[in-house]
Design a protein around this motif. Structure first.
Motif, PDB file in Angstrom:
ATOM      1  N   UNK A 184     -24.182  20.572  -3.526  1.00 10.61           N
ATOM      2  CA  UNK A 184     -25.021  20.190  -4.655  1.00 10.61           C
ATOM      3  C   UNK A 184     -24.231  20.413  -5.930  1.00 10.61           C
ATOM      4  N   UNK A 185     -24.219  19.407  -6.800  1.00  8.88           N
ATOM      5  CA  UNK A 185     -23.480  19.457  -8.053  1.00  8.88           C
ATOM      6  C   UNK A 185     -24.304  18.772  -9.137  1.00  8.88           C
ATOM      7  N   UNK A 186     -23.868  18.930 -10.382  1.00  8.12           N
ATOM      8  CA  UNK A 186     -24.547  18.277 -11.494  1.00  8.12           C
ATOM      9  C   UNK A 186     -23.533  17.560 -12.368  1.00  8.12           C
ATOM     10  N   UNK A 219     -25.209  28.809  -5.095  1.00 10.41           N
ATOM     11  CA  UNK A 219     -24.673  30.177  -5.174  1.00 10.41           C
ATOM     12  C   UNK A 219     -23.543  30.478  -4.188  1.00 10.41           C
ATOM     13  N   UNK A 220     -23.233  29.558  -3.289  1.00 11.62           N
ATOM     14  CA  UNK A 220     -22.165  29.852  -2.326  1.00 11.62           C
ATOM     15  C   UNK A 220     -20.876  29.148  -2.737  1.00 11.62           C
ATOM     16  N   UNK A 221     -19.739  29.757  -2.437  1.00 16.34           N
ATOM     17  CA  UNK A 221     -18.445  29.180  -2.829  1.00 16.34           C
ATOM     18  C   UNK A 221     -18.131  27.922  -2.014  1.00 16.34           C
ATOM     19  N   UNK A 222     -17.302  27.069  -2.585  1.00 12.61           N
ATOM     20  CA  UNK A 222     -16.874  25.840  -1.903  1.00 12.61           C
ATOM     21  C   UNK A 222     -15.559  26.077  -1.184  1.00 12.61           C
ATOM     22  N   UNK A 223     -15.467  25.553   0.041  1.00 17.70           N
ATOM     23  CA  UNK A 223     -14.217  25.632   0.795  1.00 17.70           C
ATOM     24  C   UNK A 223     -13.903  27.001   1.354  1.00 17.70           C
ATOM     25  N   UNK A 275     -20.542  22.964 -10.855  1.00 22.65           N
ATOM     26  CA  UNK A 275     -21.320  23.821  -9.971  1.00 22.65           C
ATOM     27  C   UNK A 275     -20.922  25.245 -10.341  1.00 22.65           C
ATOM     28  N   UNK A 276     -21.852  25.997 -10.923  1.00 18.59           N
ATOM     29  CA  UNK A 276     -21.568  27.345 -11.411  1.00 18.59           C
ATOM     30  C   UNK A 276     -22.151  28.389 -10.468  1.00 18.59           C
ATOM     31  N   UNK A 277     -21.456  29.510 -10.395  1.00 20.33           N
ATOM     32  CA  UNK A 277     -21.923  30.618  -9.575  1.00 20.33           C
ATOM     33  C   UNK A 277     -21.219  31.890 -10.023  1.00 20.33           C
ATOM     34  N   UNK A 278     -21.758  33.029  -9.603  1.00 19.59           N
ATOM     35  CA  UNK A 278     -21.061  34.298  -9.794  1.00 19.59           C
ATOM     36  C   UNK A 278     -20.222  34.524  -8.553  1.00 19.59           C
ATOM     37  N   UNK A 279     -18.919  34.691  -8.758  1.00 21.33           N
ATOM     38  CA  UNK A 279     -17.995  34.832  -7.639  1.00 21.33           C
ATOM     39  C   UNK A 279     -17.076  36.008  -7.908  1.00 21.33           C
ATOM     40  N   UNK A 280     -16.917  36.843  -6.912  1.00 19.80           N
ATOM     41  CA  UNK A 280     -16.056  38.010  -6.991  1.00 19.80           C
ATOM     42  C   UNK A 280     -14.612  37.586  -7.255  1.00 19.80           C
ATOM     43  N   UNK A 333     -30.131  23.814 -15.520  1.00 15.41           N
ATOM     44  CA  UNK A 333     -29.267  24.343 -14.462  1.00 15.41           C
ATOM     45  C   UNK A 333     -29.330  25.869 -14.368  1.00 15.41           C
ATOM     46  N   UNK A 334     -30.227  26.477 -15.149  1.00 13.02           N
ATOM     47  CA  UNK A 334     -30.380  27.933 -15.107  1.00 13.02           C
ATOM     48  C   UNK A 334     -31.617  28.366 -14.318  1.00 13.02           C
ATOM     49  N   UNK A 335     -32.293  27.413 -13.684  1.00 16.48           N
ATOM     50  CA  UNK A 335     -33.490  27.755 -12.911  1.00 16.48           C
ATOM     51  C   UNK A 335     -33.092  28.537 -11.656  1.00 16.48           C
ATOM     52  N   UNK A 336     -33.999  29.361 -11.193  1.00 13.23           N
ATOM     53  CA  UNK A 336     -33.754  30.166  -9.994  1.00 13.23           C
ATOM     54  C   UNK A 336     -33.385  29.267  -8.811  1.00 13.23           C
TER      55      UNK A 336
END
Length: 183
Positions: free
Chosen positions: A51-53, A163-167, A26-31, A153-156
């Motif tokens: 949601x994961x892949x 896009x939200x962090x886990x935990x 599960x990828x995202x941009x995280x600070x 996995x690059x679709x909008x």
């Protein structure tokens, strides 16, 4: 440490955790401020469905959760037009942070999905299988640093969905089930 658990109860927890284990991403941009909150040994709770892949490729975004789980549901059959390798992990799931890897501006946070009844064991014991999962996680991270991303996995829609962090909440506060070192 293990309270009054029987060997059968401990074995059941190990089977629930490690039987049929699959790696998901599960990828995202995280600070970086949020990334730095994750430390090996923490037990975290994720309040939402995750949601994961199971399709793991190169990273476009700066952060990846690599999740080892035996407790997931395959959703790919419900949307056969999309080749997402889509699976979901139940809301309220617990994760042990096994490792955090950083290289070339990319971070991988390795999480092990654990059952609620196993919190005491995973909080207070070093389990050999965790080391095997960590080694495999490092191998996956290294291999995928130079790999092409999974295009689907690059679709909008997928990026928004993951896009939200886990935990942790949006303010970067972890949902700690058990802090490191607590007895």
């Amino acid at each position: 440490m293990r309270g009054n658990m029987t060997n059968e109860e401990i074995q059941s927890i190990m089977n629930t955790t490690f039987g049929n284990l699959v790696f998901f991403c599960r990828d995202l941009d995280l600070d970086e401020k949020h990334i730095s909150q994750y430390q090996a040994g923490q037990i975290l709770e994720e309040k939402a469905f995750s949601d994961v892949s199971y399709k793991i490729g190169g990273m476009v975004q700066n952060c990846r959760y690599l999740i080892a789980s035996s407790n997931w549901r395959d959703l790919s059959n419900f949307n056969p037009d999309l080749e997402l390798g889509h699976a979901v992990i139940q809301s309220g799931s617990l994760f042990k942070v096994l490792d955090v890897q950083k290289e070339n501006g990319k971070t991988q946070i390795l999480l092990l999905n654990i059952p609620r009844e196993g919190v005491e064991i995973f909080c207070n014991s070093e389990i050999d299988l965790e080391n095997n999962i960590t080694e495999k996680g490092i191998e996956i991270f290294s291999k995928n640093l130079a790999a092409a991303p999974v295009e689907e996995l690059q679709s909008y829609d997928w990026i928004e969905r993951t896009s939200f962090p886990l935990g942790m909440n949006k303010q970067g506060e972890l949902f700690m089930k058990r802090p490191m070192g607590s007895e």
